[in-house]
Enzyme design. Structure first.
Site, PDB file in Angstrom:
ATOM      1  N   ASP A 120      -5.087  10.110   8.817  1.00  0.00           N
ATOM      2  CA  ASP A 120      -3.816   9.638   9.282  1.00  0.00           C
ATOM      3  C   ASP A 120      -3.550  10.337  10.553  1.00  0.00           C
ATOM      4  OD1 ASP A 120      -3.395   7.896   7.023  1.00  0.00           O
ATOM      5  OD2 ASP A 120      -3.221  10.056   5.921  1.00  0.00           O
ATOM      6  N   TYR A 144     -10.948  -2.780   3.403  1.00  0.00           N
ATOM      7  CA  TYR A 144     -10.139  -2.666   4.371  1.00  0.00           C
ATOM      8  C   TYR A 144     -10.977  -2.052   5.830  1.00  0.00           C
ATOM      9  CZ  TYR A 144      -6.313   0.059   6.608  1.00  0.00           C
ATOM     10  OH  TYR A 144      -5.210   0.555   7.388  1.00  0.00           O
ATOM     11  N   GLU A 182       0.906  -1.301   0.042  1.00  0.00           N
ATOM     12  CA  GLU A 182       0.101  -0.052   0.033  1.00  0.00           C
ATOM     13  C   GLU A 182       0.993   1.148   0.086  1.00  0.00           C
ATOM     14  OE1 GLU A 182      -3.107   1.463   2.981  1.00  0.00           O
ATOM     15  OE2 GLU A 182      -3.444  -0.655   2.536  1.00  0.00           O
TER      16      GLU A 182
END
Length: 272
Positions: A65, A180, A54
Site C-alpha cells: 500500500d 485482481y 473491498e
C-alpha cells in the site's frame, strides 16, 4: 480442487456480464476515519453503485500500500481496530444488505494470529464473500485455498505487470471469484497508467484465467475508470476514495465517499 459453489461474487459478475456492464469495486480501510463510520461508508458505497466492496483490514506493515492507504491503516490502528472488529462490521452490513459482495483485503499476520481455522469460520458467519491475502503467494496458499473453498469464500489473488506466465497459470488453478490485476509496478496510489500495456497484459492473463479480471492501482477519475473499463471486467478504486474520506470532517465521510463513487458509476454506465 473441486468446483467452487457459486457465491455473491459469481452471481454479481454474471449479472453484470449479461447486462454489458463493468463492475465497480471501491476499497476502503475498516476503522478509517473510525470504526463507527465504517458501516455508514459501506452503505453509502453500495447505494452509490458499488458492485463489490473491498474492505481493508488494518495492518502495521502494509507493504503493497502507498502512503494514502498506509495513513488510513495507521488511523484505524490508533483506534485499536482489529480483524475481529472488521468481521463484526461485515456482519452488521450483511444484516442490512444481503446482496453486495464483501471482499476483505489484508495480510497474513492478523489471520494467523486469530488462527486460519477461526478466521474461516468467523468470516463465513459474518457473510464475507472473498479474501485477498497479499503475502500468501499461490505457491504457499494451497491449504488456505481449500479451507476458504470449504467455507464458500473466494480466495482472490493479485497479479502484477511483472507476473510471469507460469505463475499466472498457478493462480488460475487456485483463484476463485475474480483475479485482481495490479496495473502498475509499485504501491497503491501510483500514477502513470498505460492503458495499452494494461490491455496487452490482460490478454496474457486471460489465456490462463477464465474468471473475471479486475484492474486497480492508478485509477483516479472518470476518464481513467472509463479507459480501464473498456478492457477489464471490473474497475477497482481505493486511494482516491480514501483521499475523499480524509479531506473533510469524519461525520461527512460516508456522504463524500458515496457522492464521489456515484460520479464514477455514472461515468461507467454512460460513457461518452
Amino acid at each position: 480442487m473441486s468446483d467452487f459453489a457459486s457465491n455473491r461474487i459469481d452471481s454479481t459478475f454474471a449479472r453484470l456480464k449479461a447486462a454489458g456492464r463493468t463492475a465497480l469495486i471501491p476499497y476502503v480501510t475498516a476503522g478509517d476515519p473510525s470504526l463507527a463510520a465504517t458501516l455508514p461508508i459501506m452503505d453509502a458505497l453500495a447505494n452509490a453503485g458499488a458492485d463489490v466492496i473491498e474492505l481493508g483490514v488494518p495492518f502495521s506493515d502494509p507493504m503493497a500500500d502507498g502512503p494514502v492507504i498506509q495513513r488510513a491503516s495507521e488511523r484505524a490502528l490508533a483506534q485499536h481496530v482489529t480483524l475481529a472488529d472488521v468481521l463484526d462490521v461485515v456482519a452488521r452490513f450483511r444484516r442490512g444488505n444481503a446482496a453486495t459482495p464483501v471482499v476483505l483485503m489484508g495480510y497474513a499476520n492478523p489471520i494467523e494470529a486469530m488462527t486460519v481455522e477461526a478466521f474461516a469460520q468467523r468470516a463465513q458467519a459474518a457473510g464475507v464473500d472473498g479474501v485477498i491475502v497479499v503475502d500468501y503467494p499461490p505457491e504457499e496458499a494451497g491449504e488456505f485455498a481449500k479451507l476458504m473453498e470449504s467455507c464458500g469464500i473466494a480466495l482472490i489473488f493479485l497479479l502484477a505487470p511483472t507476473t510471469p506466465e507460469p505463475r499466472i497459470a498457478q493462480v488460475a488453478r487456485l483463484a476463485r471469484g475474480f483475479v485482481y490485476y495490479v496495473s502498475l509496478k509499485g504501491v497503491t496510489g501510483a500514477s502513470h497508467l498505460d492503458i495499452s500495456e494494461v490491455a496487452r497484459k490482460l490478454g496474457e492473463i486471460r489465456r490462463h484465467v477464465k474468471l473475471p479480471v479486475g484492474v486497480g492501482f492508478g485509477i483516479r477519475d472518470a476518464q481513467s475508470a472509463q479507459a480501464i473499463a473498456r478492457h477489464a471486467d471490473a474497475v477497482v478504486i481505493g486511494t482516491r476514495i480514501i483521499q475523499e474520506i480524509e479531506s473533510g470532517p469524519a461525520a461527512e465521510a460516508a456522504s463524500r465517499a458515496g457522492a464521489w463513487l456515484g460520479s464514477i458509476r455514472t461515468a461507467l454506465d454512460h460513457p461518452r
